[in-house]
Design an enzyme around this catalytic site. Sequence first.
Site, PDB file in Angstrom:
ATOM      1  N   PHE A   1       0.668  -1.079  -0.087  1.00 17.49           N
ATOM      2  CA  PHE A   1      -0.103   0.108  -0.051  1.00 17.49           C
ATOM      3  C   PHE A   1       0.724   1.268   0.018  1.00 17.49           C
ATOM      4  CE2 PHE A   1      -4.113  -2.038   0.783  1.00 17.49           C
ATOM      5  CZ  PHE A   1      -3.624  -3.343   1.637  1.00 17.49           C
ATOM      6  N   ASP A   2       0.220   2.169  -0.724  1.00 14.10           N
ATOM      7  CA  ASP A   2       1.103   3.500  -0.661  1.00 14.10           C
ATOM      8  C   ASP A   2       0.504   4.213   0.465  1.00 14.10           C
ATOM      9  OD1 ASP A   2       1.746   6.361  -1.572  1.00 14.10           O
ATOM     10  OD2 ASP A   2      -0.078   6.422  -2.206  1.00 14.10           O
TER      11      ASP A   2
END
Lengths: 637, 75
Positions: free
Chosen positions: A312-313
């Site tokens: 995930f960013d």
Amino acid sequence: MKLQQFIAKHSQHILYGTAGFTAIGLLFDYAFHIEIIGLIALIIASIIGVFPIAVKAISALRYKIVSIELLVTIAVIGAFAIQEFHESAIVTFLFLLGDYLEKKTLAKTRQSIKDLTAMAPTTAQVKQADGTVATVDVDDLDKGDIVLTHVGDQIPVDGHITSGQGYVNEAAITGESELVAKKAGDSVYSGTILEDGDLTITTDQVGDMTTFGKIIELVEEAQDSKSSAEKFIDRFAKYYTPAVLVLGILTYIITRDLNLAITLLVLGCPGALVIGAPVSNVAGIGNGAKNGILIKGGEVTAQMSKVDTMVFDKTGTLTVGKPEVATVAYFNGQTPDDLSAYLTKVQEIEQNSNHPLAKAVVTYLKAQGVPADQEAAPQVTTIKGRGLYSEDEDLLIGNLALMTDHNVQISAADKAKVEAIQHQGRSIVAVAAAGALQVVFGISDVLRPNVKATLSSLRQAGVKRLVMLTGDNEQSAQAMAQGLGFDEIHAQLLPNEKLDWLEKYQQQGLHVAFVGDGINDSPALAKADVGVAMGSGTDVAIETADLTLMNSKFESLYKAYVLSRKTNANTTENIVIALAVVALLLSGLLFGLVDMATGMFVHEASILVVIFNAMRLLRMHQRSAVNKENHQVIYEK
Amino acid sequence: MAKVTLKLGELTCPSCLTKIEQGLKQTDGVESVKVLFNAGKVKADYDASVTTPEALADVITGLGYEVKSTKAVEA
């Protein structure tokens, strides 16, 4: 070829005719024992029935395609030759009935996309040069046209509101039917519905170029883009049908048993095999599209169901992506007034940046009433992943790494002050002038709702490793991720370093999904096995990602994952059912248990079974809504 | 080169797809063809100096399928 259109138009009548004459034939034969009438009726039924099948077979043959229809036609002609009129009538009837039911049920699986297209606007009220209003077809609209919409209207274009306000239902784009308040300056999307208010809209995009138009195009193409399993089946079917024909002919040459040969032709039809896999995808992708989850084709569901690692960013993905200045620290005993000249410069520089942190700083300074020339665009040098540098003003704006690089001296006490801000989970924008630290902005971003519950649901559903990659500093990343259940957190990364991590995971043999907000994450979205974009309807997001969550709701990720897995499992089930049926029928034939009519019955039934199996995917929404409630419970605990 | 999108009546047999694709590919001036089976649409790139969208629609009608609408985008 008028004949084919005639057949298409009257296919239902032909079916009734065949059914009627078959029934009469069987009745006279078995109930009344008047065999001659029965025989005639069955012959008529066969001829009516085989006619449309033969026409299709011949037209396919003209393009060198050996179709299922050809197998059936030859089988029926063979049945005539050995005077098996019962069989020929029943076989043609069942084949036509199967065809009809297939068409009906197939239409059901395509319903989701039909519902979507039906939402496409057709006309618009356009303000003319002379001030009058005219109704114009959407295809004839141009950029810049002024469109008027009233309560209950569908917004016909992508554009921005020039005047008026109202509440819009954006379900067509996001799958969410909550009303969104809109006022002058806001963007509106084609296909959404104005539930309340009046809007005057300046057109930015029309027709196929609107977000809605692109979504439809994408879903349409996705439903036809095949997974590697499907492509394999396609290739298989291409050779399979002619092979059955050859096998039938060989059987006749060797055994001289025409009955056996034509039975083989009917049993060998690959119907369920050809339709099984695509129908699962159509249903799965259609369900997704209706719920704001855009899946780009069968290959994506296949890849997604293999995913064991999700990366995930942080900003804009785990967080809402609208950072706000929460703390400001001044140094060297200065007050904001002492620094007003610098703050003006900072605002003038930062207002030209699209970086979310820069925007937060500008918003804050404006709110504080710091004067600035809004047109100013000072010359700056951007240092990737660090910040920027203005030579003219001798001003540094960025993270602490930037300060260190430029030999800005920071005392131990000042350092502790900055670290205290970072430990609160805030991102830092530091400003240094004349080689000394002046101001530090602590910027916080709100976590999206349901992040924790969704991550734990994903883990339960089979994702083994959850990773956060961020360009932000270590402390704020750690503080933000606390208690969310990540296995790994890697902070202070440049965009290309994010790619290195993805590559590393892939080299370890992991199947990686990258979840980002689609604009600055494009390379990572492309690199991952599955790129998932939290799209709020931006073009970049829609184009780069394999899967887009149009409603930007984090819990949709769980839904997308489960839907992909279910769709993929469904495809496999259908292929297995189809192969099992063919195997069963052929072995039945070897032991003399199956005749032509039962064979055709089982064959058509198997086609309906795979379609009904796929239709289960259409109903998945309710079930995951229940899950969402469970989510809520976990979340509140 | 120009693009055209043709909206057809419902397609139900996968072999229709191959027929339409082959039929159009054999038409002069057609560079590439994509048949969207589930959407019931055909997208084709063609040379506007050789053929017209109407001519392509005629080919499909000739094969026995209904063409509901034709939308050309000159490029």
